[in-house]
Write an enzyme that holds these catalytic residues in place. Structure first.
Site, PDB file in Angstrom:
ATOM      1  N   GLY A 208       0.752  -1.309  -0.003  1.00 18.15           N
ATOM      2  CA  GLY A 208      -0.141   0.062  -0.036  1.00 18.15           C
ATOM      3  C   GLY A 208       0.880   1.178   0.081  1.00 18.15           C
ATOM      4  O   GLY A 208       1.860   1.144  -0.316  1.00 18.15           O
ATOM      5  N   SER A 209       0.364   2.391   0.398  1.00 20.20           N
ATOM      6  CA  SER A 209       0.730   3.428   0.291  1.00 20.20           C
ATOM      7  C   SER A 209       2.002   3.594   1.128  1.00 20.20           C
ATOM      8  O   SER A 209       1.983   3.014   2.582  1.00 20.20           O
ATOM      9  CB  SER A 209      -0.149   4.635   0.678  1.00 20.20           C
ATOM     10  OG  SER A 209      -0.428   4.805   2.098  1.00 20.20           O
TER      11      SER A 209
ATOM     12  N   GLY B 279       2.479   2.752   5.504  1.00 18.07           N
ATOM     13  CA  GLY B 279       3.485   1.921   5.745  1.00 18.07           C
ATOM     14  C   GLY B 279       4.361   2.441   6.814  1.00 18.07           C
ATOM     15  O   GLY B 279       4.655   1.874   7.856  1.00 18.07           O
TER      16      GLY B 279
ATOM     17  N   GLU C 294       5.813  -3.333   0.846  1.00 17.99           N
ATOM     18  CA  GLU C 294       5.868  -2.852  -0.416  1.00 17.99           C
ATOM     19  C   GLU C 294       4.984  -1.649  -0.558  1.00 17.99           C
ATOM     20  O   GLU C 294       3.939  -1.585  -0.511  1.00 17.99           O
ATOM     21  CB  GLU C 294       5.259  -3.743  -1.613  1.00 17.99           C
ATOM     22  CG  GLU C 294       6.188  -3.383  -2.863  1.00 17.99           C
ATOM     23  CD  GLU C 294       5.218  -3.822  -4.057  1.00 17.99           C
ATOM     24  OE1 GLU C 294       4.091  -3.390  -4.148  1.00 17.99           O
ATOM     25  OE2 GLU C 294       5.896  -4.470  -4.869  1.00 17.99           O
TER      26      GLU C 294
END
Length: 485
Positions: free
Chosen positions: A229-230, A234, A251
């Site tokens: 995700g963003s 994160g 990721e």
């Protein structure tokens, strides 16, 4: 396709669990209601984490590589049997093109079989440090893992974390994206139908605001978080996981530059970059988001890429004539329209996108945008836009190309186009990104690791290294002595 589906439920210890309330899932192409899902809760997330922990500690799952391989092969077969149904459902609930949905399913099936094979090849090593002193380095499952899945590729991005987690011997709790609950529910049915899967190994809890994700991140029973995700989310996960020192596989966002040198094959470059920028309507972290163009070919490249973008036919993913589908929802559509206006203010619009007229106006469609900009510090260059909005920037020489390619805080992917193999090698080595494609863009497959530098994340997914975040190394030391004469 029959989309009158039952409510997507939660799944704990081999059982489906509903709820008193239900939220709607919408088709982004026309706003129609596809179905409903039962939101989870903090209590349900805690219960799922407990189930995963107890299953890991009280069963032989982690010590049974052949069983784990069998389960993954069974899952691949069930995904393949449900492929056509899932393709149609991905198109309806996610908004992407049918060919993109078909690619997602084929990738997920391939990856499941890949990790099924790796499940039986997890090896340690031994060494003798002195006469009679033997050390064994065993690779063991890390424990219970939480898999937090995004909406943009809800099957592939689930499998690329769930596959290695199960192959390694972890038990799991999945938190699907609230935008694609029906897709996830159908995948969970495939998982449920695997005859060899022990109860409690795979669990799933639907999100309710942010409480389910926050509960899993904070849980003492969860050892690993695998999140896609963003970068903003994160960072929140890192902060939330700090008190329990969880292992993190993240990721995160990307801002992939595509560097086009004066000797590039422009037909190839424009074809690759049109697809690389507009796949999934630009809603993918490795999308080509910045075109860095050698100054001598700026005008020719700009004319060609503008014509290519302008020719892209936007429409429902279910229609064969469509070449770019819808955004995920109207909130993101409004966000992209605001970014287009910002690009008009800060740069020069080469091609202005917008909401199409007619029947498409009912859906979350936006046509592609190209803009020229010189200010690398602009948030239009620095931030992940996650839509069909692409900047054109220029460079004078190789050193400036590398500097501009590395000018953002992201480092997930990049591409470069040149006929000079020496230049390609030099620049690829100099760009700080987890993946660099040469004369192509967006080639992803199970065998090749992906992941980011800097604020694009931690760890690697796909490939052999995809197992690493779900494994621990244990050193067992034995002083056996030597045979006495």
């Amino acid at each position: 396709m029959d989309i009158n589906r039952p409510t997507a439920q939660n799944y704990l210890n081999g059982e489906w669990i509903g709820g008193e309330t239900a939220a709607e899932s919408l088709n982004p192409a026309d706003g129609s209601v596809l179905g409903r899902y039962s939101p989870g809760s903090r209590a349900l997330a805690d219960e799922a984490a407990t189930v995963a922990r107890e299953t890991f500690e009280r069963t032989s799952w982690a010590a049974s590589p052949r069983l784990r391989a069998m389960v993954l092969y069974e899952l691949a077969d069930r995904l393949e049997a449900a492929k056509d149904e899932l393709i149609d459902l991905i198109v309806a609930e996610n908004g992407k093109l049918k060919r993109e949905a078909a690619g997602e399913m084929m990738g997920a099936i391939s990856e499941t079989r890949y990790y099924a094979g790796l499940a039986r090849t997890i090896l340690g090593r031994t060494l003798e440090t002195a006469p009679g002193n033997v050390s064994m380095m065993n690779r063991e499952a890390a424990g219970a893992a939480a898999v937090i899945v995004p909406w943009n590729a809800p099957v592939t991005l689930l499998i690329r974390s769930l596959g290695p987690a199960l192959a390694a011997g972890c038990t799991t709790v999945i938190k699907p994206a609230p935008q694609t609950p029906l897709i996830h529910s159908r995948v969970m049915q495939c998982i449920h139908d695997c005859p060899s899967l022990p109860r409690g190994v795979v669990n799933s809890v639907n999100e309710n605001g942010t409480e389910v994700g926050e509960a899993l991140v904070a849980s003492e029973d969860i050892d690993v978080i695998s999140f896609t995700g963003s970068s903003r989310t994160g960072k929140r996960i890192m902060a939330g996981a700090a008190p329990t020192l969880k292992r993190l596989s993240l990721e995160l966002g990307g801002k992939a530059p595509a560097v086009v040198f004066e000797d590039a094959d422009l037909d190839l470059a424009c074809r690759e970059l049109t697809g690389g920028a507009l796949m999934m309507a630009g809603q993918i972290c490795v999308a080509a988001a910045r075109f860095l163009v050698h100054k001598p070919i700026e005008r020719e490249f700009t004319d060609r890429i503008r014509a290519a973008f302008a020719a892209v036919r936007v429409g429902p993913g279910s229609e064969p004539s469509s070449e770019m589908g819808a955004l995920i929802d109207t909130d993101n559509q409004a966000r992209i329209i605001r970014l287009i206006e910002q690009a008009s203010d800060e740069g020069e619009l080469i091609l202005k996108g917008g909401v199409p007229d007619g029947r498409l106006s009912r859906g979350a469609f936006v046509t592609p945008t190209l803009f020229r900009i010189d200010d690398v510090s602009s948030e239009l260059v620095q931030e992940e836009l996650f839509g069909p909005v692409v900047s054109i920037e220029t460079f004078e020489d190789e050193a400036e190309a590398v500097a501009k390619a590395n000018a953002t805080r992201y480092g997930l992917a990049a591409s470069l186009f040149t006929r000079d193999i020496n230049r390609a090698t030099r620049v690829a080595r100099a760009i700080r990104a987890g993946t660099v494609w040469l004369n192509c863009h967006s080639r992803l497959f199970a065998e090749g690791e992906t992941g980011g530098y800097r604020q694009s994340g931690l760890g690697r997914l796909h490939g052999v290294e995809g197992l690493n975040d779900f494994l621990e190394t244990k050193h067992i030391c034995l002083e056996a002595g030597v045979v006495q004469a």
